[in-house]
Design an enzyme around this catalytic site. Structure first.
Site, PDB file in Angstrom:
ATOM      1  N   LYS A   1      -4.463  -7.504  -8.261  1.00  0.00           N
ATOM      2  CA  LYS A   1      -6.090  -7.638  -7.821  1.00  0.00           C
ATOM      3  C   LYS A   1      -7.008  -6.583  -8.287  1.00  0.00           C
ATOM      4  O   LYS A   1      -6.271  -5.293  -8.272  1.00  0.00           O
ATOM      5  CB  LYS A   1      -6.172  -8.167  -6.500  1.00  0.00           C
ATOM      6  CG  LYS A   1      -5.711  -7.066  -5.633  1.00  0.00           C
ATOM      7  CD  LYS A   1      -6.321  -7.219  -4.100  1.00  0.00           C
ATOM      8  CE  LYS A   1      -6.129  -5.952  -3.184  1.00  0.00           C
ATOM      9  NZ  LYS A   1      -6.314  -5.797  -1.685  1.00  0.00           N
TER      10      LYS A   1
ATOM     11  N   LYS B   1     -10.349  -1.250  -4.810  1.00  0.00           N
ATOM     12  CA  LYS B   1     -11.161  -0.070  -4.620  1.00  0.00           C
ATOM     13  C   LYS B   1     -10.180   1.189  -4.878  1.00  0.00           C
ATOM     14  O   LYS B   1     -10.591   2.159  -5.280  1.00  0.00           O
ATOM     15  CB  LYS B   1     -11.739   0.171  -3.375  1.00  0.00           C
ATOM     16  CG  LYS B   1     -12.981  -0.732  -3.221  1.00  0.00           C
ATOM     17  CD  LYS B   1     -13.738  -0.395  -1.774  1.00  0.00           C
ATOM     18  CE  LYS B   1     -13.736  -1.662  -0.646  1.00  0.00           C
ATOM     19  NZ  LYS B   1     -13.014  -1.261   0.462  1.00  0.00           N
TER      20      LYS B   1
ATOM     21  N   LYS C   1       0.919  -1.179  -0.271  1.00  0.00           N
ATOM     22  CA  LYS C   1      -0.185  -0.090   0.009  1.00  0.00           C
ATOM     23  C   LYS C   1       0.682   1.271  -0.079  1.00  0.00           C
ATOM     24  O   LYS C   1       0.653   2.234  -0.768  1.00  0.00           O
ATOM     25  CB  LYS C   1      -1.040   0.039   1.169  1.00  0.00           C
ATOM     26  CG  LYS C   1      -2.027  -1.114   1.110  1.00  0.00           C
ATOM     27  CD  LYS C   1      -3.415  -0.672   1.881  1.00  0.00           C
ATOM     28  CE  LYS C   1      -4.298  -1.520   1.407  1.00  0.00           C
ATOM     29  NZ  LYS C   1      -5.584  -1.602   2.065  1.00  0.00           N
TER      30      LYS C   1
HETATM   31  P1  TYM Z   1     -11.482  -4.530   1.958  1.00  0.00           P
HETATM   32  O1  TYM Z   1     -12.509  -3.395   2.025  1.00  0.00           O
HETATM   33  O2  TYM Z   1     -10.297  -4.117   1.094  1.00  0.00           O
HETATM   34  O3  TYM Z   1     -12.133  -5.785   1.067  1.00  0.00           O
HETATM   35  C1  TYM Z   1     -13.169  -6.330   1.389  1.00  0.00           C
HETATM   36  C2  TYM Z   1     -13.152  -7.755   1.230  1.00  0.00           C
HETATM   37  O4  TYM Z   1     -13.218  -7.850  -0.028  1.00  0.00           O
HETATM   38  C3  TYM Z   1     -12.158  -8.788  -0.631  1.00  0.00           C
HETATM   39  N1  TYM Z   1     -11.628  -8.461  -1.850  1.00  0.00           N
HETATM   40  C4  TYM Z   1     -11.459  -9.210  -2.773  1.00  0.00           C
HETATM   41  N2  TYM Z   1     -11.842 -10.629  -2.853  1.00  0.00           N
HETATM   42  C5  TYM Z   1     -11.475 -11.231  -4.080  1.00  0.00           C
HETATM   43  N3  TYM Z   1     -10.826 -10.389  -5.426  1.00  0.00           N
HETATM   44  C6  TYM Z   1     -10.592  -9.124  -5.016  1.00  0.00           C
HETATM   45  N4  TYM Z   1     -10.072  -8.417  -6.127  1.00  0.00           N
HETATM   46  C7  TYM Z   1     -10.815  -8.415  -4.145  1.00  0.00           C
HETATM   47  N5  TYM Z   1     -10.615  -7.081  -3.347  1.00  0.00           N
HETATM   48  C8  TYM Z   1     -11.103  -7.231  -2.393  1.00  0.00           C
HETATM   49  C9  TYM Z   1     -11.125  -8.735   0.609  1.00  0.00           C
HETATM   50  O5  TYM Z   1     -10.325  -9.801   0.615  1.00  0.00           O
HETATM   51  C10 TYM Z   1     -11.969  -8.393   1.730  1.00  0.00           C
HETATM   52  O6  TYM Z   1     -12.489  -9.718   2.343  1.00  0.00           O
HETATM   53  N6  TYM Z   1      -8.697  -5.353   6.013  1.00  0.00           N
HETATM   54  C11 TYM Z   1     -10.202  -5.680   5.341  1.00  0.00           C
HETATM   55  C12 TYM Z   1     -11.294  -5.065   6.084  1.00  0.00           C
HETATM   56  C13 TYM Z   1     -11.248  -5.643   7.557  1.00  0.00           C
HETATM   57  C14 TYM Z   1     -11.492  -6.903   7.817  1.00  0.00           C
HETATM   58  C15 TYM Z   1     -11.691  -6.783   9.475  1.00  0.00           C
HETATM   59  C16 TYM Z   1     -11.990  -8.129   7.383  1.00  0.00           C
HETATM   60  C17 TYM Z   1     -10.979  -4.999   8.793  1.00  0.00           C
HETATM   61  N7  TYM Z   1     -11.113  -5.596   9.537  1.00  0.00           N
HETATM   62  C18 TYM Z   1     -11.844  -8.389   9.919  1.00  0.00           C
HETATM   63  C19 TYM Z   1     -12.228  -9.147   7.909  1.00  0.00           C
HETATM   64  C20 TYM Z   1     -12.200  -9.376   9.134  1.00  0.00           C
HETATM   65  C21 TYM Z   1     -10.058  -4.772   4.018  1.00  0.00           C
HETATM   66  O7  TYM Z   1      -9.365  -3.922   3.781  1.00  0.00           O
HETATM   67  O8  TYM Z   1     -11.170  -5.212   3.182  1.00  0.00           O
END
Ligand code: TYM
Length: 350
Positions: free
Chosen positions: A211, A214, A130
């Site tokens: 990947k 967002k 990041k």
């Molecule tokens: P975030 O907001 O980046 O993404 C949310 C979820 O979407 C999944 N994801 C993907 N899966 C498949 N292909 C992709 N290209 C792709 N992009 C995103 C992510 O793996 C995620 O499951 N750190 C986390 C948020 C978080 C969280 C937690 C998740 C904070 N605390 C506790 C689980 C448990 C995040 O940035 O998600």
């Protein structure tokens, strides 16, 4: 402090009869959620709520690592509730809340941060990725995975449905839980990822080497709220390779990604799709992928428009979620405070 567990995390097959506690989160960032969020995470959330006790939350504190505009973060958090509900998360069956409404998350993050090794935190790849991509290299970004561990352990979650990019954070979570339990006595359940067989990592349409995200946006990202014309344009201009065969393979990252997307959108296995497109060119194939994604997201966009028009309802969902989640979080923290030796405040006689 080295990794205490070192054990492998097998993909889970959840037994429909076991009412497991499920938890997952998503950051309220981007112009909406994107196709990868739906495929890797949220569609599983929606599917798991019948059989499991689910907690889903908006990781607005994690979103702060991007230093968003304050008004935009506030608006985006509310919009995100509408999007989750539009994608099938049902607040009458799941607890839906905003991370910042429960201060216990930050408290537990501090406690876990005191157990996490500096080198251990340095091994988390997301910080470097990041920071290299332009996110400020703040202390918050560095300790991001520790807050994530607190999110998960707070609810004694057994299953955490996430995309592949979040696996390393789950390993850290397990290590910290084991370390805490070994030091202070059995306190935390060890969480497992919930790994789907298809679509754990949806790739960027313009650069299938990375990947879909967002944070990147552009033509490589399909937003859940993109209009049908935009979805079609993005998918038709997806980068593929010079071949003609619609086959999955290591040297065909773009086509493999589109096959995965079509498979998820239609429910047809990739192998069936390969057979169905034998002898047909990429043009027909891409048009069908576009059509399938448009059909998948059109009802979601319609539901979103209705839900977003009633912000009072969305705030009510978060208020109810905070009350439900707060009961669990306070119980965990009372236990944690007592175990680690914090002196309880004396009750003042009135
Ligand atoms: P975030 O907001 O980046 O993404 C949310 C979820 O979407 C999944 N994801 C993907 N899966 C498949 N292909 C992709 N290209 C792709 N992009 C995103 C992510 O793996 C995620 O499951 N750190 C986390 C948020 C978080 C969280 C937690 C998740 C904070 N605390 C506790 C689980 C448990 C995040 O940035 O998600």
């Amino acid at each position: 402090m080295n990794s205490a567990s070192g054990d492998k995390m097998p993909p889970m097959d959840l037994q429909p009869t076991a009412r497991l506690r499920v938890l997952s989160g998503i950051r309220p960032t981007g112009q909406s959620f994107q196709l990868g969020n739906y495929v890797g995470a949220v569609r599983h959330w929606a599917a798991m709520q019948d059989e499991h006790e689910c907690f889903f939350f908006l990781a607005d504190l994690h979103a702060l690592t991007e230093v968003p505009d304050p008004d935009r973060l506030r608006a985006r958090t509310r919009e995100s509730v509408a999007e989750l509900l539009a994608m099938g998360v049902d607040p009458s069956r799941s607890t839906v809340f905003a991370q910042s409404h429960l201060p216990q998350h930050v408290e537990l993050a501090w406690v876990l941060g005191c157990l996490a090794g500096f080198g251990e935190a340095q091994r988390m790849t997301q910080f470097k990725e990041k920071a290299a991509a332009g996110t400020p290299a703040s202390v918050g970004l560095f300790t991001y995975p520790v807050l994530q561990a607190a999110d998960i352990l707070m609810y004694q979650a057994s299953a955490v449905p996430i995309g592949e990019d979040q696996r390393q954070h789950l390993e850290l979570t397990r290590d910290l839980a084991q370390r805490f339990n070994a030091r202070y006595g059995e306190t935390f359940a060890l969480p497992q990822p919930y790994a789907a067989r298809t679509g754990e990592r949806i790739k960027d349409l313009q650069d299938p080497g990375r990947k879909m995200s967002k944070g990147i946006g552009g033509n490589g990202t399909v937003w859940v709220l993109d209009d049908p014309g935009t979805v079609t344009k993005k998918i038709k201009s997806a980068v593929t390779d010079t071949g003609r065969e619609v086959l999955a393979g290591e040297d065909k990252a773009g086509i493999t990604n589109l096959l995965t997307i079509l498979s998820v959108a239609t429910g047809r296995p990739v192998r069936d799709l390969e057979l169905a497109y034998a002898g047909k060119g990429y043009g027909d194939f891409k048009a069908d992928v576009a059509q399938a994604v448009v059909e998948l997201f059109t009802p979601i966009r319609a539901r979103y428009a209705q839900l977003a028009a009633d912000p009072g309802h969305l705030d009510g969902v978060l208020a109810q979620g905070a009350a439900q989640a707060g009961a669990v979080a306070e119980k965990t923290m009372a236990d944690v405070r007592e175990r680690i030796g914090l002196l309880a405040p004396a009750r003042q006689a009135c």
